[in-house]
Design a protein around this motif. Structure first.
Motif, short mmCIF file in Angstrom:
data_model
loop_
_atom_site.label_atom_id
_atom_site.label_comp_id
_atom_site.label_asym_id
_atom_site.label_seq_id
_atom_site.Cartn_x
_atom_site.Cartn_y
_atom_site.Cartn_z
N ASP A 2 2.31 1.73 -3.57
CA ASP A 2 1.08 1.98 -4.37
C ASP A 2 0.92 3.55 -4.18
O ASP A 2 0.62 4.29 -5.27
N LYS A 3 1.18 4.34 -2.93
CA LYS A 3 0.67 5.49 -2.44
C LYS A 3 1.62 6.06 -3.34
O LYS A 3 1.42 7.45 -3.71
N ILE A 4 3.09 5.84 -3.13
CA ILE A 4 4.11 6.68 -3.70
C ILE A 4 4.01 6.59 -5.21
O ILE A 4 4.05 7.59 -5.69
N ASP A 5 3.75 5.60 -5.74
CA ASP A 5 3.60 5.38 -7.11
C ASP A 5 2.48 6.48 -7.58
O ASP A 5 2.66 7.04 -8.77
N ASN A 6 1.41 6.42 -7.11
CA ASN A 6 0.10 7.17 -7.27
C ASN A 6 0.57 8.85 -7.21
O ASN A 6 0.41 9.55 -8.11
N ALA A 7 1.35 9.00 -6.23
CA ALA A 7 1.87 10.57 -6.02
C ALA A 7 2.72 10.88 -7.23
O ALA A 7 2.67 11.86 -7.64
N MET B 75 -0.49 14.11 -0.64
CA MET B 75 -0.87 12.88 -1.42
C MET B 75 -0.59 11.61 -0.76
O MET B 75 -1.27 10.74 -1.23
N ILE B 76 0.29 11.47 0.18
CA ILE B 76 0.86 10.44 0.68
C ILE B 76 0.15 10.34 2.01
O ILE B 76 -0.18 9.20 2.63
N ARG C 75 0.85 -1.12 -0.10
CA ARG C 75 -0.05 -0.10 -0.05
C ARG C 75 0.89 1.26 -0.07
O ARG C 75 0.63 2.28 -0.70
N LEU C 76 1.86 1.28 0.69
CA LEU C 76 2.80 2.52 0.71
C LEU C 76 3.57 2.73 -0.56
O LEU C 76 3.51 3.91 -1.36
#
Length: 145
Positions: free
Chosen positions: A84-89, A139-140, A81-82
């Motif tokens: 994925d959050k970084i990649d999305n941001a 964002m994160i 999940r972490l």
């Protein structure tokens, strides 16, 4: 806000390590699922009690493995999940902003090298980095009001 700034920098510096940890956790879970001691004829830990309860070495082994696998799955899911959050941001950043993050944190280059590759001066590079990190924080991390 300052804590989130440092926390985010730490996460970005360890981005590649976190991805490697996820793969290693998957391998550990696979090993646990493949590994099986089996059952022996008798162990001295098996005891009959007046309540007809008993301790089975096979049952204990299966319960222990299930707990280990569940713990590893939870740890892996949190790390995924972490990431994925970084990649999305990072997807929300401009080309130069993303490149700055990749060069500075993933490739661990010094500001002078990053500035040269981005064709900007070192002072602006440091200011630009701060601006990008501050842009990534909301964002994160969920900012509490």
């Amino acid at each position: 806000m300052r804590d989130n700034y440092r926390k985010l920098e730490g996460i970005l510096y360890n981005y590649k390590n976190i991805k490697a940890e996820i793969k290693n956790i998957d391998l550990d879970m696979e090993d646990l699922q493949q590994e099986y001691t089996g059952c022996g004829s008798i162990t001295y830990e098996e005891k009959a009690a007046p309540t007809n309860k008993f301790n089975s070495s096979v049952e204990n082994e299966i319960i222990s493995k299930e707990k280990q696998i569940s713990y590893l799955q939870n740890m892996r899911d949190g790390k995924k999940r972490l990431i994925d959050k970084i990649d999305n941001a990072l997807d929300a950043l401009s080309e130069n902003e993303r490149k700055l993050i990749e060069l500075r944190y993933f490739d661990k280059l010094h500001f002078k090298e990053v500035a040269i590759r981005l064709n900007i001066n070192d002072t602006y590079c440091m200011q630009f980095k701060s601006k990008v990190i501050n842009k990534l924080i909301p964002m994160i991390f969920i900012i509490k009001i």
